[in-house]
Scaffold this motif. Sequence first.
Motif, PDB file in Angstrom:
ATOM      1  N   HIS A 127     -15.209   6.098   9.138  1.00  0.00           N
ATOM      2  CA  HIS A 127     -14.314   5.081   8.537  1.00  0.00           C
ATOM      3  C   HIS A 127     -14.873   3.690   8.814  1.00  0.00           C
ATOM      4  O   HIS A 127     -15.803   3.531   9.609  1.00  0.00           O
ATOM      5  CB  HIS A 127     -12.885   5.207   9.073  1.00  0.00           C
ATOM      6  N   ASP A 128     -14.260   2.698   8.133  1.00  0.00           N
ATOM      7  CA  ASP A 128     -14.840   1.355   8.222  1.00  0.00           C
ATOM      8  C   ASP A 128     -14.424   0.595   9.484  1.00  0.00           C
ATOM      9  O   ASP A 128     -14.771  -0.584   9.644  1.00  0.00           O
ATOM     10  CB  ASP A 128     -14.556   0.540   6.952  1.00  0.00           C
ATOM     11  N   GLY A 129     -13.708   1.255  10.393  1.00  0.00           N
ATOM     12  CA  GLY A 129     -13.382   0.650  11.699  1.00  0.00           C
ATOM     13  C   GLY A 129     -14.640   0.387  12.523  1.00  0.00           C
ATOM     14  O   GLY A 129     -14.604  -0.375  13.486  1.00  0.00           O
ATOM     15  N   GLY A 174     -14.057   9.350   1.993  1.00  0.00           N
ATOM     16  CA  GLY A 174     -12.645   9.227   1.608  1.00  0.00           C
ATOM     17  C   GLY A 174     -12.141   7.819   1.896  1.00  0.00           C
ATOM     18  O   GLY A 174     -11.408   7.217   1.088  1.00  0.00           O
ATOM     19  N   ASP A 175     -12.550   7.266   3.035  1.00  0.00           N
ATOM     20  CA  ASP A 175     -12.113   5.912   3.400  1.00  0.00           C
ATOM     21  C   ASP A 175     -12.677   4.880   2.416  1.00  0.00           C
ATOM     22  O   ASP A 175     -12.015   3.898   2.096  1.00  0.00           O
ATOM     23  CB  ASP A 175     -12.557   5.599   4.835  1.00  0.00           C
ATOM     24  N   ILE A 176     -13.904   5.124   1.932  1.00  0.00           N
ATOM     25  CA  ILE A 176     -14.520   4.171   0.983  1.00  0.00           C
ATOM     26  C   ILE A 176     -13.843   4.280  -0.391  1.00  0.00           C
ATOM     27  O   ILE A 176     -13.500   3.271  -1.014  1.00  0.00           O
ATOM     28  CB  ILE A 176     -16.039   4.462   0.849  1.00  0.00           C
ATOM     29  N   GLU A 254      -2.395   4.304  -0.034  1.00  0.00           N
ATOM     30  CA  GLU A 254      -3.032   5.549   0.442  1.00  0.00           C
ATOM     31  C   GLU A 254      -3.192   5.518   1.965  1.00  0.00           C
ATOM     32  O   GLU A 254      -3.104   6.557   2.613  1.00  0.00           O
ATOM     33  CB  GLU A 254      -4.379   5.772  -0.265  1.00  0.00           C
ATOM     34  N   HIS A 255      -3.418   4.314   2.535  1.00  0.00           N
ATOM     35  CA  HIS A 255      -3.511   4.189   3.991  1.00  0.00           C
ATOM     36  C   HIS A 255      -2.131   4.326   4.626  1.00  0.00           C
ATOM     37  O   HIS A 255      -1.986   4.897   5.697  1.00  0.00           O
ATOM     38  CB  HIS A 255      -4.173   2.869   4.381  1.00  0.00           C
ATOM     39  N   MET A 256      -1.115   3.792   3.949  1.00  0.00           N
ATOM     40  CA  MET A 256       0.258   3.938   4.485  1.00  0.00           C
ATOM     41  C   MET A 256       0.614   5.426   4.556  1.00  0.00           C
ATOM     42  O   MET A 256       1.229   5.885   5.511  1.00  0.00           O
ATOM     43  CB  MET A 256       1.260   3.225   3.597  1.00  0.00           C
ATOM     44  N   LEU A 270      -8.587  14.046   9.756  1.00  0.00           N
ATOM     45  CA  LEU A 270      -9.203  12.761  10.087  1.00  0.00           C
ATOM     46  C   LEU A 270      -8.642  11.652   9.187  1.00  0.00           C
ATOM     47  O   LEU A 270      -8.210  11.915   8.054  1.00  0.00           O
ATOM     48  CB  LEU A 270     -10.718  12.846   9.899  1.00  0.00           C
ATOM     49  N   HIS A 271      -8.708  10.426   9.708  1.00  0.00           N
ATOM     50  CA  HIS A 271      -8.211   9.260   8.965  1.00  0.00           C
ATOM     51  C   HIS A 271      -8.748   9.233   7.521  1.00  0.00           C
ATOM     52  O   HIS A 271      -7.982   9.159   6.564  1.00  0.00           O
ATOM     53  CB  HIS A 271      -8.624   7.996   9.729  1.00  0.00           C
ATOM     54  N   GLY A 272     -10.073   9.316   7.385  1.00  0.00           N
ATOM     55  CA  GLY A 272     -10.691   9.216   6.058  1.00  0.00           C
ATOM     56  C   GLY A 272     -10.315  10.384   5.153  1.00  0.00           C
ATOM     57  O   GLY A 272     -10.216  10.216   3.929  1.00  0.00           O
ATOM     58  N   GLN A 274      -7.406  11.992   5.165  1.00  0.00           N
ATOM     59  CA  GLN A 274      -6.027  11.736   4.718  1.00  0.00           C
ATOM     60  C   GLN A 274      -6.009  10.628   3.658  1.00  0.00           C
ATOM     61  O   GLN A 274      -5.273  10.708   2.672  1.00  0.00           O
ATOM     62  CB  GLN A 274      -5.155  11.342   5.908  1.00  0.00           C
ATOM     63  N   CYS A 275      -6.842   9.600   3.887  1.00  0.00           N
ATOM     64  CA  CYS A 275      -6.878   8.487   2.929  1.00  0.00           C
ATOM     65  C   CYS A 275      -7.401   8.968   1.580  1.00  0.00           C
ATOM     66  O   CYS A 275      -6.918   8.538   0.527  1.00  0.00           O
ATOM     67  CB  CYS A 275      -7.757   7.350   3.452  1.00  0.00           C
ATOM     68  N   GLY A 276      -8.389   9.875   1.603  1.00  0.00           N
ATOM     69  CA  GLY A 276      -8.938  10.412   0.358  1.00  0.00           C
ATOM     70  C   GLY A 276      -7.860  11.139  -0.431  1.00  0.00           C
ATOM     71  O   GLY A 276      -7.686  10.910  -1.642  1.00  0.00           O
TER      72      GLY A 276
END
Length: 354
Positions: A127-129, A174-176, A254-256, A270-272, A274-276
């Motif tokens: 992810h972009d973190g 997914g995050d991108i 999507e992040h919410m 994973l975060h990404g 779920q975001c995808g």
Amino acid sequence: MIPTKGKKKWMQLPRDVVVGPDVIYDVKDVCDDLKLREGAFIVTGQNTKKIAGDVVFDHLDDCGYEPGIIVSKEASMDDVKKVVSEAEGSNSRYLMGVGSGKSIDVAKLAATQLDLPFISVPTAASHDGIVSSRASIHDKGKKTSIEVNAPMAVIADTNIISGAPYRLLAAGCGDIISNYTAVLDWELAHRLRNEPFSEYAAALSRMTAQILMDSPEAIKPELESSVRIVVKALVSSGVAMSIAGSSRPASGSEHMFSHALDMLAPGSALHGEQCGVGTIMMMYLHGGDWKKIKECLEIIGAPTTAEELGIEDKYILEALLVAHEIRPERYTVLGAGLTPEAAEKVARLTKVIS
Ligand SMILES: NC(=O)C1=CN([C@@H]2O[C@H](COP(=O)(O)OP(=O)(O)OC[C@H]3O[C@@H](n4cnc5c(N)ncnc54)[C@H](OP(=O)(O)O)[C@@H]3O)[C@@H](O)[C@H]2O)C=CC1
Ligand SMILES: O=C(CO)COP(=O)(O)O
Ligand SMILES: [Zn+2]
């Protein structure tokens, strides 16, 4: 942290971004470039210590930079406190996060609290973190995204990242891809709520997602060139957030949805990832080409269904219902919330649940 009041625009960006095979051995050169020598304090993870934490420690030790090292188990306020206390006790002069998202976030927040420079050494492109000026930390049973100082440098060794489980790289994709719906939400908030909007940040964020969407078949396991594409995209997303002065260009409805899942079904996906999946559904709500998003994630090998996320359907539906409450000040396509019928419809129509 940077002052943001009034009409001033102050963008905080990393000074050195070093990407490529074996760049972990460039860590001393990066420290020298930043005029940081003795007093490194490394925050690493349980698995990533052997993979990268010890390598950075030994390298700096051989150079006489007297590093310290600590293993962080979770991205919690308790771990941040431990790091702050140990780093203070050893008179550290700068911090390094060497590992996955958790270790980087803990080191990033500790460095900000100590008012010390921070260097990000990711072992995964999940992810972009790895480059952003935010840290996601668990506190009092809740995960909060806290504004922190951006890393002074990012050292992304593509050999190490290629060796990470492929799932982490697919999550980064997914995050991108989620930048698409994040920007659509931002445009909506600009039109409906007159929220300040940055054309430059939005264009960069959208373009970053577009490059990946144009050639998802370029992302394959254990391929250094795939890692390079994803790392560059994550850095680019981070820069978009720095230009905007918030995570708006890369974090919308999507992040919410993903943040809601973190509370309802913690530790499952994973975060990404779920975001995808969130992006597929939010794109449907925006009336956009959600099928293309789904297809692209499938080609990459990222999850597109609740089953692939390892999350029960009921949590997907619940997350859709509460997502708008996660960050009420951030207006998105979710508006004042979905009805249970609408939530079920979007999840079924997009085949996220069956
Ligand atoms: N700051 C920000 O802007 C953002 C922060 N986040 C946060 O980041 C965290 C998620 O980060 P994410 O990286 O997805 O997942 P994790 O930090 O949970 O890491 C996943 C696992 O992968 C392991 N790992 C990492 N690299 C390698 C490697 N090269 N080889 C083998 N194993 C490896 C980690 O080991 P180890 O135990 O050593 O860590 C860990 O067990 C969450 O807390 C999330 O909230 C998410 C998005 C943005
Ligand atoms: O994950 C992020 C961007 O990809 C950060 O967003 P948040 O501000 O929602 O934590
Ligand atoms: Zn994200």
